[in-house]
Design a protein around this motif. Structure first.
Motif, PDB file in Angstrom:
ATOM      1  N   LEU A   1       0.866  -1.282   0.009  1.00  0.00           N
ATOM      2  CA  LEU A   1       0.036  -0.016   0.077  1.00  0.00           C
ATOM      3  C   LEU A   1       0.799   1.536   0.123  1.00  0.00           C
ATOM      4  CD1 LEU A   1      -2.946   1.351   0.082  1.00  0.00           C
ATOM      5  CD2 LEU A   1      -3.007   0.914   2.501  1.00  0.00           C
ATOM      6  N   SER A   2       2.010   1.270   0.774  1.00  0.00           N
ATOM      7  CA  SER A   2       2.821   2.354   0.611  1.00  0.00           C
ATOM      8  C   SER A   2       3.401   2.801  -0.763  1.00  0.00           C
ATOM      9  CB  SER A   2       4.117   2.278   1.527  1.00  0.00           C
ATOM     10  OG  SER A   2       3.680   2.143   2.809  1.00  0.00           O
ATOM     11  N   ASN A   3       3.775   1.811  -1.477  1.00  0.00           N
ATOM     12  CA  ASN A   3       4.392   1.993  -2.653  1.00  0.00           C
ATOM     13  C   ASN A   3       3.429   2.389  -3.719  1.00  0.00           C
ATOM     14  OD1 ASN A   3       7.170   1.574  -2.086  1.00  0.00           O
ATOM     15  ND2 ASN A   3       7.007  -0.558  -2.726  1.00  0.00           N
TER      16      ASN A   3
ATOM     17  N   THR B   1       0.840   6.678  -6.772  1.00  0.00           N
ATOM     18  CA  THR B   1      -0.388   7.578  -7.021  1.00  0.00           C
ATOM     19  C   THR B   1      -0.099   9.181  -6.993  1.00  0.00           C
ATOM     20  OG1 THR B   1      -1.932   5.884  -6.066  1.00  0.00           O
ATOM     21  CG2 THR B   1      -2.805   7.924  -6.319  1.00  0.00           C
ATOM     22  N   LEU B   2       0.736   9.406  -6.046  1.00  0.00           N
ATOM     23  CA  LEU B   2       1.029  10.722  -5.632  1.00  0.00           C
ATOM     24  C   LEU B   2       2.029  11.079  -6.790  1.00  0.00           C
ATOM     25  CD1 LEU B   2       1.675  10.626  -1.861  1.00  0.00           C
ATOM     26  CD2 LEU B   2       0.076  11.911  -3.035  1.00  0.00           C
ATOM     27  N   LEU B   3       2.827  10.249  -7.217  1.00  0.00           N
ATOM     28  CA  LEU B   3       4.070  10.563  -8.274  1.00  0.00           C
ATOM     29  C   LEU B   3       3.289  11.008  -9.506  1.00  0.00           C
ATOM     30  CD1 LEU B   3       6.751   8.388  -9.159  1.00  0.00           C
ATOM     31  CD2 LEU B   3       5.418   9.251 -10.971  1.00  0.00           C
TER      32      LEU B   3
ATOM     33  N   PRO C   1      10.341   4.691   7.371  1.00  0.00           N
ATOM     34  CA  PRO C   1      10.624   5.975   6.864  1.00  0.00           C
ATOM     35  C   PRO C   1       9.585   6.235   5.710  1.00  0.00           C
ATOM     36  CG  PRO C   1      12.848   5.068   7.225  1.00  0.00           C
ATOM     37  CD  PRO C   1      11.890   3.799   7.438  1.00  0.00           C
ATOM     38  N   GLN C   2       9.270   5.345   5.217  1.00  0.00           N
ATOM     39  CA  GLN C   2       8.290   5.451   4.183  1.00  0.00           C
ATOM     40  C   GLN C   2       6.893   6.061   4.710  1.00  0.00           C
ATOM     41  OE1 GLN C   2       7.416   1.700   1.882  1.00  0.00           O
ATOM     42  NE2 GLN C   2       8.748   2.458   0.051  1.00  0.00           N
ATOM     43  N   ARG C   3       6.430   5.260   5.841  1.00  0.00           N
ATOM     44  CA  ARG C   3       5.536   5.592   6.513  1.00  0.00           C
ATOM     45  C   ARG C   3       5.519   7.053   7.094  1.00  0.00           C
ATOM     46  NH1 ARG C   3       1.858   1.535   8.089  1.00  0.00           N
ATOM     47  NH2 ARG C   3       2.342  -0.581   7.236  1.00  0.00           N
TER      48      ARG C   3
ATOM     49  N   SER D   1       0.762  -3.527   7.156  1.00  0.00           N
ATOM     50  CA  SER D   1       1.702  -3.724   6.190  1.00  0.00           C
ATOM     51  C   SER D   1       1.042  -5.167   5.152  1.00  0.00           C
ATOM     52  CB  SER D   1       3.142  -3.937   6.412  1.00  0.00           C
ATOM     53  OG  SER D   1       3.954  -4.297   5.300  1.00  0.00           O
ATOM     54  N   MET D   2       0.734  -4.833   4.012  1.00  0.00           N
ATOM     55  CA  MET D   2       0.294  -6.272   3.161  1.00  0.00           C
ATOM     56  C   MET D   2       1.074  -5.936   1.960  1.00  0.00           C
ATOM     57  SD  MET D   2      -3.884  -6.259   3.521  1.00  0.00           S
ATOM     58  CE  MET D   2      -3.879  -4.222   3.207  1.00  0.00           C
ATOM     59  N   THR D   3       1.914  -7.098   1.604  1.00  0.00           N
ATOM     60  CA  THR D   3       2.614  -7.218   0.315  1.00  0.00           C
ATOM     61  C   THR D   3       1.968  -8.130  -0.851  1.00  0.00           C
ATOM     62  OG1 THR D   3       4.737  -6.645   1.682  1.00  0.00           O
ATOM     63  CG2 THR D   3       4.840  -7.672  -0.676  1.00  0.00           C
ATOM     64  N   PHE D   4       1.741  -7.527  -1.716  1.00  0.00           N
ATOM     65  CA  PHE D   4       0.969  -8.573  -2.846  1.00  0.00           C
ATOM     66  C   PHE D   4       2.113  -9.078  -3.807  1.00  0.00           C
ATOM     67  CE2 PHE D   4      -1.888  -5.228  -1.706  1.00  0.00           C
ATOM     68  CZ  PHE D   4      -2.979  -5.609  -1.098  1.00  0.00           C
TER      69      PHE D   4
END
Length: 332
Positions: free
Chosen positions: A197-199, A204-206, A267-269, A319-322
């Motif tokens: 979700l963070s990436n 999306t912001l990018l 740090p991402q969060r 945190s959920m990694t797909f």
């Protein structure tokens, strides 16, 4: 005698183990967020830290100069060549039009946001010189190199004194960053790219920041701010300021790419939480100050409120990694 020899072997093993642990802590492997590449040990600041402080100080002085123009003298000749004034304005009249002031206020706000987020990234990288050098390399593209392009793009209208001062500041920072990068023993490796979700939020912001930069460059002031009178075209001051608004958006694009490619999870969060907080402040406090001048105020209301909620949710969500992309040479 047997117990004595056994005790000596135990002490020798402990000493070797301690030495090995010290080597692992001081050797820059790039895999840990706590790795530091320090030389000398007695210096209060490393070269990357010093360059970062100089960068923030120069950006702050640039914003303070813009604040003086916006709130004190309202002198658009600071940015314009004397021959670039709008028709109907006498040479002795240095006042900005209402549209100029609205765009200058938007540029001032975007500059504050950009400096705050760059400063936060510097804080997140403060104890890791190799990671900070990566950040410096990214900032060379935007806002540093892109600022030089903006000066070239507006060279027919921008004031030579302002262009020279800004160009000298940017060139100084590029030289300092190049020197610190040249002396770096290695570079911080690219981390595995996770489909979490963070990436997804950074991506999306990018896209949003990139779209805004495109609109500022292609659409110009006419697509961003209303004219003071119906049918009025953008003034020369607005023409000068719009590319620098795009520079701020490109810098935020660069920070999002840096967050995806190099920042660890925690740090991402922190960065996403801060972005969400800034966007919420922009939505409730800054947009109302220029709302009457915006061509599409509802669009910016929805953009900043939606992105703020998205970023804040991603900063606190589990945190959920797909999926995970791990190319050769990445930091495992």
């Amino acid at each position: 005698m047997g117990r004595t020899n056994k005790h000596k072997r135990s002490l020798t093993t402990d000493v070797k183990s301690s030495s090995k642990n010290e080597e692992e802590e001081t050797t820059p492997s790039g895999g840990s967020a706590d790795v530091r590449n320090r030389t000398g040990g007695k210096s209060l600041l490393t070269m990357p830290q010093l360059v970062s402080l100089i960068m923030i100080s120069i950006a702050f002085s640039y914003l303070m100069e813009m604040k003086d123009v916006l709130f004190d003298n309202q002198n658009c000749n600071t940015y314009l060549q004397p021959s670039s004034q709008k028709e109907g304005i006498e040479d002795g009249d240095k006042s900005c039009s209402l549209q100029d002031l609205a765009i200058l206020r938007a540029k001032f706000h975007s500059g504050i946001i950009c400096e705050l987020l760059v400063g936060l990234c510097i804080i997140l990288c403060w104890k890791n010189d190799l990671l900070m050098l990566r950040l410096h390399a990214f900032l060379c593209m935007a806002p540093l190199a892109s600022t030089i392009l903006a000066i070239q793009f507006t060279k027919t209208a921008i004031h030579p004194g302002f262009a020279g001062k800004l160009g000298m500041m940017v060139t100084t920072l590029l030289i300092l960053v190049a020197g610190s990068l040249y002396n770096a023993p290695t570079m911080y490796p690219l981390k595995p790219i996770k489909g979490d979700l963070s990436n997804a939020t950074f991506l999306t912001l990018l896209v949003g920041y990139g779209w805004e930069a495109y609109k500022f460059i292609i659409g110009g002031a006419a697509g961003f701010m209303k004219g003071t009178n119906e049918g009025e075209t953008a003034s020369s001051a607005s023409f000068v300021l719009m590319p620098f608004l795009a520079v701020d958006q490109l810098a935020l694009v660069i920070l999002c790419i840096f967050g995806i490619a190099f920042l660890p999870s925690s740090p991402q969060r922190y960065l996403l939480f801060f972005i969400g907080l800034i966007h919420m402040i922009y939505h409730y406090y800054l947009i109302p100050q220029i709302r009457s001048d915006l061509v599409d105020a509802d669009y910016y209301d929805n953009l900043y409120f939606g992105s703020a909620m998205f970023a804040l949710t991603a900063s606190i969500a589990p945190s959920m990694t797909f999926f995970e992309f791990n190319a050769p040479g990445m930091n495992n």
